[in-house]
Each structure stands twice: as C-alpha cells, then as structure tokens.
Design a protein around this motif. Structure first.
Motif, PDB file in Angstrom:
ATOM      1  N   TYR A   7       2.048   9.652  65.625  1.00  0.00           N
ATOM      2  CA  TYR A   7       3.046   8.872  64.908  1.00  0.00           C
ATOM      3  C   TYR A   7       3.899   9.861  64.129  1.00  0.00           C
ATOM      4  O   TYR A   7       3.388  10.657  63.347  1.00  0.00           O
ATOM      5  CB  TYR A   7       2.382   7.871  63.957  1.00  0.00           C
ATOM      6  CG  TYR A   7       3.371   6.896  63.370  1.00  0.00           C
ATOM      7  CD1 TYR A   7       3.779   5.793  64.109  1.00  0.00           C
ATOM      8  CD2 TYR A   7       3.916   7.104  62.118  1.00  0.00           C
ATOM      9  CE1 TYR A   7       4.705   4.894  63.589  1.00  0.00           C
ATOM     10  CE2 TYR A   7       4.840   6.213  61.591  1.00  0.00           C
ATOM     11  CZ  TYR A   7       5.224   5.110  62.330  1.00  0.00           C
ATOM     12  OH  TYR A   7       6.149   4.228  61.820  1.00  0.00           O
ATOM     13  N   ALA A   8       5.193   9.842  64.374  1.00  0.00           N
ATOM     14  CA  ALA A   8       6.101  10.822  63.788  1.00  0.00           C
ATOM     15  C   ALA A   8       7.021  10.178  62.766  1.00  0.00           C
ATOM     16  O   ALA A   8       7.555   9.094  62.990  1.00  0.00           O
ATOM     17  CB  ALA A   8       6.936  11.475  64.885  1.00  0.00           C
ATOM     18  N   ALA A  10      10.417  11.275  61.043  1.00  0.00           N
ATOM     19  CA  ALA A  10      11.435  12.303  61.239  1.00  0.00           C
ATOM     20  C   ALA A  10      12.657  12.060  60.369  1.00  0.00           C
ATOM     21  O   ALA A  10      12.949  10.931  59.971  1.00  0.00           O
ATOM     22  CB  ALA A  10      11.856  12.328  62.712  1.00  0.00           C
ATOM     23  N   GLU A  52      11.265   6.789  62.568  1.00  0.00           N
ATOM     24  CA  GLU A  52       9.822   6.906  62.740  1.00  0.00           C
ATOM     25  C   GLU A  52       9.297   6.049  63.861  1.00  0.00           C
ATOM     26  O   GLU A  52       9.880   5.026  64.213  1.00  0.00           O
ATOM     27  CB  GLU A  52       9.068   6.623  61.446  1.00  0.00           C
ATOM     28  CG  GLU A  52       9.272   5.260  60.857  1.00  0.00           C
ATOM     29  CD  GLU A  52       8.558   5.127  59.522  1.00  0.00           C
ATOM     30  OE1 GLU A  52       7.350   4.803  59.535  1.00  0.00           O
ATOM     31  OE2 GLU A  52       9.201   5.360  58.486  1.00  0.00           O
ATOM     32  N   TRP A  55       5.801   9.800  68.616  1.00  0.00           N
ATOM     33  CA  TRP A  55       6.523  11.060  68.801  1.00  0.00           C
ATOM     34  C   TRP A  55       7.419  11.009  70.037  1.00  0.00           C
ATOM     35  O   TRP A  55       8.586  11.403  69.988  1.00  0.00           O
ATOM     36  CB  TRP A  55       5.517  12.201  68.919  1.00  0.00           C
ATOM     37  CG  TRP A  55       6.132  13.561  69.067  1.00  0.00           C
ATOM     38  CD1 TRP A  55       6.801  14.051  70.150  1.00  0.00           C
ATOM     39  CD2 TRP A  55       6.149  14.594  68.097  1.00  0.00           C
ATOM     40  NE1 TRP A  55       7.217  15.331  69.920  1.00  0.00           N
ATOM     41  CE2 TRP A  55       6.815  15.695  68.656  1.00  0.00           C
ATOM     42  CE3 TRP A  55       5.640  14.709  66.803  1.00  0.00           C
ATOM     43  CZ2 TRP A  55       7.004  16.893  67.982  1.00  0.00           C
ATOM     44  CZ3 TRP A  55       5.824  15.902  66.131  1.00  0.00           C
ATOM     45  CH2 TRP A  55       6.503  16.976  66.708  1.00  0.00           C
ATOM     46  N   SER A  59      11.486  11.334  69.908  1.00  0.00           N
ATOM     47  CA  SER A  59      12.167  12.391  70.649  1.00  0.00           C
ATOM     48  C   SER A  59      13.170  11.820  71.644  1.00  0.00           C
ATOM     49  O   SER A  59      14.288  12.329  71.778  1.00  0.00           O
ATOM     50  CB  SER A  59      11.143  13.261  71.397  1.00  0.00           C
ATOM     51  OG  SER A  59      10.291  13.901  70.495  1.00  0.00           O
ATOM     52  N   ILE A  83      10.207  16.884  61.409  1.00  0.00           N
ATOM     53  CA  ILE A  83       9.254  15.860  61.851  1.00  0.00           C
ATOM     54  C   ILE A  83       7.922  16.123  61.176  1.00  0.00           C
ATOM     55  O   ILE A  83       7.421  17.255  61.181  1.00  0.00           O
ATOM     56  CB  ILE A  83       9.056  15.863  63.378  1.00  0.00           C
ATOM     57  CG1 ILE A  83      10.382  15.596  64.093  1.00  0.00           C
ATOM     58  CG2 ILE A  83       8.014  14.820  63.786  1.00  0.00           C
ATOM     59  CD1 ILE A  83      10.305  15.661  65.598  1.00  0.00           C
ATOM     60  N   THR A  85       3.844  14.682  60.832  1.00  0.00           N
ATOM     61  CA  THR A  85       2.769  13.845  61.374  1.00  0.00           C
ATOM     62  C   THR A  85       1.564  13.994  60.466  1.00  0.00           C
ATOM     63  O   THR A  85       1.467  14.951  59.690  1.00  0.00           O
ATOM     64  CB  THR A  85       2.373  14.285  62.806  1.00  0.00           C
ATOM     65  OG1 THR A  85       1.937  15.642  62.777  1.00  0.00           O
ATOM     66  CG2 THR A  85       3.532  14.142  63.775  1.00  0.00           C
TER      67      THR A  85
END
Length: 116
Positions: A7-8, A10, A52, A55, A59, A83, A85
C-alpha cells in the motif's frame, strides 16, 4: 490488492515542459481527470497531488498522467515522486495521508490545551 502489492502513500509533482505556455493548469487538469477515473484516493494541492492505493495502481496512475499530458501536447514531462510504505500496521484504504495529518493535529491540539 495482491498480497505482494504494498500500500503506497505518494506525493507527486508532474511538470509539463516545452509547451510554450507559462501556465500548466490545463495539463494538470488532464492529469486530475485521469486520477478521478483511477478510483484511487487523491488530493491536489498547490505544488502536486497526494495519491494512495496499491503500489502498482499508484504507479499506473502516474504513468497514465504522463501519457495524457503528452497527448495534450507536452513534448516532455518530468515528475518528482515521493512514495512511502509501511508494513508494521495496516493502513485503512484511503486513509494514509489523512491519518498522518490527523495525528499531527492531535499533538498540536494537546500542546494548545496544555498551555491553556
């Protein structure tokens, strides 16, 4: 989200270049349209966008913004990306940035209460 997909949370700043115009608002609006379609949690601010989700989807959304801004006429696009995590606790989907801000606000409220 696949188990292997982090889970990112960013923050990115997309910069259209070579458009011949001083304003990038039309290009940024195009990116925001892409993010609206992505289904991810995002919030635009004065110098970028918080984004968010998984990932791979974060991206892909940034990639899709690049493609859309090129299609709108920008011959070059540069993007600064941060980013984060974490795996030490679960982040509720869509709450990564909100939780960070809320936590700092709670600490500041506690400080103000102690002074009163």
């Amino acid at each position: 989200m696949p188990a292997s997909d982090l889970y990112a949370v960013a923050d990115f700043c997309l910069i259209p270049m070579g458009t011949g115009e001083s304003s990038v608002a039309e290009h940024i609006a195009e990116c925001q349209r892409i993010l609206e379609k992505s289904g991810l949690t995002f919030k635009m601010h004065g110098y970028g966008t918080n984004l968010e989700g998984p990932w791979s989807e974060v991206s892909k959304a940034i990639h899709d913004c690049h493609a859309a801004v090129h299609a709108k006429g920008a011959p070059r696009v540069a993007t600064d990306i941060r980013i984060g995590t974490r795996v030490d606790r679960d982040t509720p989907v869509g709450d990564g940035n909100n939780h960070k801000v809320k936590r700092v606000e709670e600490i500041l409220a506690r400080d103000r209460a102690a002074v009163s």
